[in-house]
Scaffold this motif. Structure first.
Motif, PDB file in Angstrom:
ATOM      1  N   PRO A 194       9.772  -3.480  -3.581  1.00 47.56           N
ATOM      2  CA  PRO A 194       8.628  -2.654  -3.969  1.00 47.56           C
ATOM      3  C   PRO A 194       7.683  -3.246  -5.006  1.00 47.56           C
ATOM      4  CG  PRO A 194      10.657  -1.776  -4.920  1.00 47.56           C
ATOM      5  CD  PRO A 194      11.063  -2.901  -4.009  1.00 47.56           C
ATOM      6  N   LEU A 195       8.236  -3.925  -6.031  1.00 45.00           N
ATOM      7  CA  LEU A 195       7.397  -4.338  -7.150  1.00 45.00           C
ATOM      8  C   LEU A 195       7.611  -5.803  -7.514  1.00 45.00           C
ATOM      9  CD1 LEU A 195       7.927  -1.292  -9.581  1.00 45.00           C
ATOM     10  CD2 LEU A 195       6.047  -1.636  -7.960  1.00 45.00           C
ATOM     11  N   PHE A 196       6.514  -6.513  -7.677  1.00 47.31           N
ATOM     12  CA  PHE A 196       6.538  -7.905  -8.140  1.00 47.31           C
ATOM     13  C   PHE A 196       5.740  -7.967  -9.437  1.00 47.31           C
ATOM     14  CE2 PHE A 196       4.982 -12.493  -6.981  1.00 47.31           C
ATOM     15  CZ  PHE A 196       5.819 -13.020  -7.956  1.00 47.31           C
ATOM     16  N   PRO A 197       6.412  -7.903 -10.604  1.00 50.80           N
ATOM     17  CA  PRO A 197       5.695  -7.953 -11.885  1.00 50.80           C
ATOM     18  C   PRO A 197       5.043  -9.318 -12.087  1.00 50.80           C
ATOM     19  CG  PRO A 197       7.970  -7.199 -12.168  1.00 50.80           C
ATOM     20  CD  PRO A 197       7.861  -7.766 -10.793  1.00 50.80           C
ATOM     21  N   ARG A 198       3.771  -9.283 -12.444  1.00 53.16           N
ATOM     22  CA  ARG A 198       3.022 -10.511 -12.729  1.00 53.16           C
ATOM     23  C   ARG A 198       2.260 -10.338 -14.027  1.00 53.16           C
ATOM     24  NH1 ARG A 198       4.687 -14.434 -11.276  1.00 53.16           N
ATOM     25  NH2 ARG A 198       2.972 -15.672 -10.423  1.00 53.16           N
ATOM     26  N   LEU A 223      10.492   4.617 -13.462  1.00 51.40           N
ATOM     27  CA  LEU A 223      10.243   3.221 -13.094  1.00 51.40           C
ATOM     28  C   LEU A 223      11.541   2.461 -12.858  1.00 51.40           C
ATOM     29  CD1 LEU A 223       8.064   1.087 -12.637  1.00 51.40           C
ATOM     30  CD2 LEU A 223       8.074   0.618 -15.102  1.00 51.40           C
ATOM     31  N   ASP A 224      12.595   2.854 -13.575  1.00 46.62           N
ATOM     32  CA  ASP A 224      13.896   2.194 -13.428  1.00 46.62           C
ATOM     33  C   ASP A 224      14.460   2.287 -12.015  1.00 46.62           C
ATOM     34  OD1 ASP A 224      13.908   1.426 -16.056  1.00 46.62           O
ATOM     35  OD2 ASP A 224      15.225   3.036 -16.746  1.00 46.62           O
ATOM     36  N   LYS A 225      14.007   3.256 -11.245  1.00 45.63           N
ATOM     37  CA  LYS A 225      14.541   3.469  -9.902  1.00 45.63           C
ATOM     38  C   LYS A 225      14.047   2.423  -8.903  1.00 45.63           C
ATOM     39  CE  LYS A 225      14.717   8.476 -10.663  1.00 45.63           C
ATOM     40  NZ  LYS A 225      14.142   9.796 -10.273  1.00 45.63           N
ATOM     41  N   LEU A 226      12.965   1.733  -9.240  1.00 40.49           N
ATOM     42  CA  LEU A 226      12.367   0.761  -8.322  1.00 40.49           C
ATOM     43  C   LEU A 226      12.804  -0.662  -8.666  1.00 40.49           C
ATOM     44  CD1 LEU A 226       8.716   2.157  -8.096  1.00 40.49           C
ATOM     45  CD2 LEU A 226      10.604   2.518  -6.494  1.00 40.49           C
ATOM     46  N   THR A 227      13.193  -1.411  -7.641  1.00 43.35           N
ATOM     47  CA  THR A 227      13.619  -2.804  -7.847  1.00 43.35           C
ATOM     48  C   THR A 227      12.414  -3.715  -8.056  1.00 43.35           C
ATOM     49  OG1 THR A 227      15.593  -2.479  -6.503  1.00 43.35           O
ATOM     50  CG2 THR A 227      14.850  -4.750  -6.825  1.00 43.35           C
ATOM     51  N   MET A 228      12.552  -4.633  -8.984  1.00 45.18           N
ATOM     52  CA  MET A 228      11.513  -5.634  -9.242  1.00 45.18           C
ATOM     53  C   MET A 228      12.011  -6.990  -8.745  1.00 45.18           C
ATOM     54  SD  MET A 228      10.315  -4.534 -13.080  1.00 45.18           S
ATOM     55  CE  MET A 228       9.896  -2.818 -13.456  1.00 45.18           C
ATOM     56  N   VAL A 229      11.126  -7.783  -8.168  1.00 41.92           N
ATOM     57  CA  VAL A 229      11.500  -9.112  -7.695  1.00 41.92           C
ATOM     58  C   VAL A 229      10.858 -10.172  -8.590  1.00 41.92           C
ATOM     59  CG1 VAL A 229      11.951  -8.519  -5.294  1.00 41.92           C
ATOM     60  CG2 VAL A 229       9.626  -9.029  -5.995  1.00 41.92           C
ATOM     61  N   GLN A 230      11.606 -11.259  -8.792  1.00 38.64           N
ATOM     62  CA  GLN A 230      11.140 -12.392  -9.586  1.00 38.64           C
ATOM     63  C   GLN A 230      11.643 -13.678  -8.950  1.00 38.64           C
ATOM     64  OE1 GLN A 230       9.423 -12.032 -13.366  1.00 38.64           O
ATOM     65  NE2 GLN A 230       8.661 -11.052 -11.532  1.00 38.64           N
ATOM     66  N   GLY A 231      11.048 -14.794  -9.335  1.00 37.11           N
ATOM     67  CA  GLY A 231      11.504 -16.085  -8.846  1.00 37.11           C
ATOM     68  C   GLY A 231      12.856 -16.449  -9.436  1.00 37.11           C
ATOM     69  N   GLN A 232      13.590 -17.232  -8.690  1.00 35.71           N
ATOM     70  CA  GLN A 232      14.928 -17.629  -9.142  1.00 35.71           C
ATOM     71  C   GLN A 232      14.847 -18.476 -10.402  1.00 35.71           C
ATOM     72  OE1 GLN A 232      17.160 -19.722  -6.172  1.00 35.71           O
ATOM     73  NE2 GLN A 232      19.085 -19.493  -7.259  1.00 35.71           N
ATOM     74  N   LYS A 282       0.816  -1.216   0.000  1.00 31.78           N
ATOM     75  CA  LYS A 282       0.000   0.000   0.000  1.00 31.78           C
ATOM     76  C   LYS A 282       0.849   1.265   0.000  1.00 31.78           C
ATOM     77  CE  LYS A 282      -3.890  -2.281   2.310  1.00 31.78           C
ATOM     78  NZ  LYS A 282      -4.676  -2.389   3.574  1.00 31.78           N
ATOM     79  N   THR A 283       1.983   1.235   0.678  1.00 32.30           N
ATOM     80  CA  THR A 283       2.841   2.412   0.729  1.00 32.30           C
ATOM     81  C   THR A 283       3.422   2.742  -0.640  1.00 32.30           C
ATOM     82  OG1 THR A 283       3.427   1.967   3.038  1.00 32.30           O
ATOM     83  CG2 THR A 283       4.878   3.436   1.807  1.00 32.30           C
ATOM     84  N   THR A 284       3.952   1.727  -1.313  1.00 36.80           N
ATOM     85  CA  THR A 284       4.508   1.937  -2.645  1.00 36.80           C
ATOM     86  C   THR A 284       3.421   2.291  -3.650  1.00 36.80           C
ATOM     87  OG1 THR A 284       6.311   0.381  -2.189  1.00 36.80           O
ATOM     88  CG2 THR A 284       5.879   0.896  -4.495  1.00 36.80           C
ATOM     89  N   ALA A 285       2.267   1.640  -3.532  1.00 37.97           N
ATOM     90  CA  ALA A 285       1.168   1.882  -4.471  1.00 37.97           C
ATOM     91  C   ALA A 285       0.764   3.349  -4.499  1.00 37.97           C
ATOM     92  CB  ALA A 285      -0.027   1.017  -4.110  1.00 37.97           C
ATOM     93  N   ALA A 286       0.847   4.006  -3.357  1.00 40.01           N
ATOM     94  CA  ALA A 286       0.442   5.415  -3.273  1.00 40.01           C
ATOM     95  C   ALA A 286       1.370   6.328  -4.055  1.00 40.01           C
ATOM     96  CB  ALA A 286       0.399   5.841  -1.808  1.00 40.01           C
ATOM     97  N   THR A 287       2.561   5.843  -4.408  1.00 44.15           N
ATOM     98  CA  THR A 287       3.540   6.679  -5.135  1.00 44.15           C
ATOM     99  C   THR A 287       3.589   6.377  -6.624  1.00 44.15           C
ATOM    100  OG1 THR A 287       5.417   5.148  -4.891  1.00 44.15           O
ATOM    101  CG2 THR A 287       4.946   6.632  -3.039  1.00 44.15           C
ATOM    102  N   LEU A 288       2.965   5.304  -7.065  1.00 45.62           N
ATOM    103  CA  LEU A 288       3.119   4.872  -8.457  1.00 45.62           C
ATOM    104  C   LEU A 288       2.427   5.791  -9.454  1.00 45.62           C
ATOM    105  CD1 LEU A 288       2.915   0.981  -8.120  1.00 45.62           C
ATOM    106  CD2 LEU A 288       4.922   2.467  -8.135  1.00 45.62           C
TER     107      LEU A 288
END
Length: 289
Positions: free
Chosen positions: A174-178, A131-140, A116-122
């Motif tokens: 911050p971000l999990f792309p799905r 967008l490049d400033k935010l780290t995205m997480v993915q499965g190994q 919710k905290t990150t969502a308020a800034t998007l």
């Protein structure tokens, strides 16, 4: 007709019908909690095998396997029969790809699970540099990792699928792309324990990225590869795949929720597709704006 003749004719018919005697045994990964995508893929496998004229005997693998590298190893050994994975040259060399995009390209339309905290800034993100400033997480080991990195994004790999949600919920990522077909059910099934999780409604990253059914290269699984290929061909020829896809509850609900035309879209290239995948006919890809 004499009873003996009837018996011989009946026996001949049964011998000629392989599905009467033996279904195709299929060992698939355990479906992930809250994953409508996994449920769709498992239903699709049964649909395609039956469309080919065979019967599927579906059995889940004995334990949960999170890391994709481990799944690929099990597929190569023949312990898993099939999995549904994002395509890459590397996977296509190791396994047997059934080159029909399972979601007609929707896998490459990415929106974000965040907190919710990150969502308020998007809403403030207007350029790719933002967008490049935010780290995205993915499965190994996921194929998306290389695609996103090639697109200039910072990507962190996490081996445990459930740990990704926990880190995003806690603000450590911050971000999990799905893919657009994935996040709503995933968040809904975890929100009681991870109440900070939300699906962003403002941004989308798009790249060409099919999900394929990948079959084990072990000889014993060749009948499955043949059945899936034949099933896809027949289902496209008679129009039943498009009906299956367009009327599937997951696909219908996705378009109702995502609202693609109301999002800021960032398009990136995918240089990691094989030449065979690049050559897939346009009729197998869904056209989206």
């Amino acid at each position: 007709m004499k009873l003996k003749t009837i018996f011989i004719l009946t026996l001949a018919y049964l011998v000629g019908s392989s599905s009467v005697f033996a279904a195709i045994d299929i060992v698939h990964p355990i479906l992930r909690k809250g994953s409508d995508l996994d449920a769709y893929a498992s239903r699709l496998i049964v649909f395609l095998v039956e469309k080919s004229g065979e019967t599927a005997n579906m059995t889940a693998y004995r334990s949960v396997v999170n890391a994709q590298d481990r799944k690929v190893d099990l597929l190569q050994k023949g312990e898993l029969s099939v999995d549904w994975l994002g395509a890459s040259k590397q996977l296509e060399d190791k396994l047997v790809p059934i080159r029909f995009p399972v979601f007609r390209g929707l896998l490459g339309h990415r929106i974000f699970i965040t907190n919710k905290t990150t969502a308020a800034t998007l809403g403030d993100i207007k350029t790719k540099a933002d967008l490049d400033k935010l780290t995205m997480v993915q499965g190994q080991g996921w194929a998306d990792v290389d695609v996103l990195r090639s697109g200039g994004f910072k990507v962190k790999e996490i081996s445990s699928f459930e740990s990704i949600f926990k880190q995003v919920n806690g603000g450590r990522a911050p971000l999990f792309p799905r893919a657009v077909i994935e996040p709503y059910s995933e968040v809904a099934s975890r929100v009681d324990k991870l109440p900070e999780l939300v699906v962003d409604d403002k941004l989308m990253v798009v790249y060409k990225f099919p999900m394929f059914l990948f079959v084990s290269p072990a000889d014993k699984h060749k009948p499955l590869a043949d059945a899936l290929t034949n099933g896809f061909k027949k289902a496209y020829e008679d129009g039943s795949f498009l009906k299956y896809f367009e009327n599937d509850p997951l696909v219908k609900s996705t378009f109702e929720k995502v609202k693609m035309d109301q999002r800021t879209v960032f398009t990136i290239d995918n240089p990691h597709l094989s030449e065979e995948t690049k050559a897939i006919d346009d009729k197998y890809w869904m056209k989206t704006k």
